[in-house]
Design an enzyme around this catalytic site. Structure first.
Site, mmCIF file in Angstrom:
data_model
loop_
_atom_site.group_PDB
_atom_site.id
_atom_site.type_symbol
_atom_site.label_atom_id
_atom_site.label_comp_id
_atom_site.label_asym_id
_atom_site.label_seq_id
_atom_site.Cartn_x
_atom_site.Cartn_y
_atom_site.Cartn_z
ATOM 1 N N ASP A 19 0.833 -1.208 0.000
ATOM 2 C CA ASP A 19 0.000 0.000 0.000
ATOM 3 C C ASP A 19 0.869 1.261 0.000
ATOM 4 O OD1 ASP A 19 -2.347 1.454 0.032
ATOM 5 O OD2 ASP A 19 -2.619 1.308 2.195
ATOM 6 N N ASN A 67 -10.831 -3.074 -6.086
ATOM 7 C CA ASN A 67 -10.047 -2.015 -6.745
ATOM 8 C C ASN A 67 -10.639 -1.562 -8.090
ATOM 9 O OD1 ASN A 67 -6.793 -3.135 -5.501
ATOM 10 N ND2 ASN A 67 -8.141 -1.524 -4.727
#
Ligand code: FPP
Length: 239
Positions: A19, A67
């Site tokens: 991330d 996503n």
């Protein structure tokens, strides 16, 4: 370089939630897609390093089932990177004997990407080094749902008695079937959550979070995670 000779326990299976690409780019006044580009370069570098430490299985979270909600431009940039890197990986990981497997719902990808996935898995299938699972269009709830559906079909077809459904039955339908559970899950970028990553498998995983953004995560940052892992007292529910 950290390995068995350093006297530390090297986890057998490591998961990483990569991330912070977007924030890394933003800090430099660049578009998020450039952050992903640097993230992808780092994916290659870090994977090669980890494969030399003695880790047997590495599972990297590259794209979740959620996503797709990102702006189309960002999703397209990520898909283009996956294609580019899968082509590179065909040769790139050969010297390190890294075997590549993509986990997740491949039916969500276009034909070119599906073909590339098939090719990279085929080309690397006999390699004897670390197994690299790249989680793409992966969501743990989706994975568990698929397992429940497969078990329900077996019950319907009288192949399985509901009273005898076991953990082994559930696990045999997960993408990680046959693999050890992750010992250590690392998340870069400072957030403290699993984000639908290996929910079933991480029941007793040690969780490690670092503020370092993914494109900056390097060998030393990984070593730091291993040192911290060695300080943990794993009890698996016992005393
Ligand atoms: C999270 O950062 C990162 C992603 C959703 C993509 C991860 C993908 C890569 C590292 C590309 C490489 C992978 C392969 C297989 C080539 P974020 O965008 O959520 O960052 P932010 O939290 O700062 O917004």
């Amino acid at each position: 370089m950290l390995d068995k000779t350093s006297g530390l326990v090297i986890p057998e299976h490591v998961g990483i939630i990569m991330d912070g690409n977007g924030r890394w780019a933003k800090k430099r006044g660049l578009p998020r897609s450039i952050g992903h580009k640097f993230g992808a370069q780092n994916f290659r570098k870090v994977t090669r390093y980890i494969s030399k430490t003695g880790v047997k299985v590495l599972t990297l979270y590259a794209f979740s089932t959620e996503n797709w909600k990102r702006p189309m431009e960002e999703v397209s940039a990520l898909m283009a990177l996956f294609k580019q890197y899968l082509v590179d990986l065909l040769t790139d990981f050969r010297d390190d004997e890294i075997k590549v497997v993509i986990i997740g719902d491949k039916s969500g990808f276009d034909k070119k990407l599906r073909d590339l996935i098939e090719e990279s898995e085929y080309v690397s299938k006999d390699r004897q080094g670390m197994l690299l699972n790249v989680a793409m269009n992966y969501g743990s709830r989706d994975e568990i749902l698929k397992s429940v559906q497969a078990i329900a079909r077996d019950v319907r077809d009288n192949k399985l008695d509901p009273d005898n459904i076991s953990f082994a039955d559930i696990e045999s339908h997960l993408y990680t079937a046959g693999l050890p559970d992750p010992d250590l899950i690392i998340r870069t970028g400072g957030e403290l959550r699993l984000s639908n990553f290996l929910l079933y498998q991480s029941a007793y995983s040690e969780f490690y979070s670092t503020d370092t953004l993914w494109p900056d995560f390097d060998d030393k940052a990984f070593d730091q995670a291993i040192i911290e892992y060695n300080r943990r007292n794993r009890r698996f529910g016992g005393v």
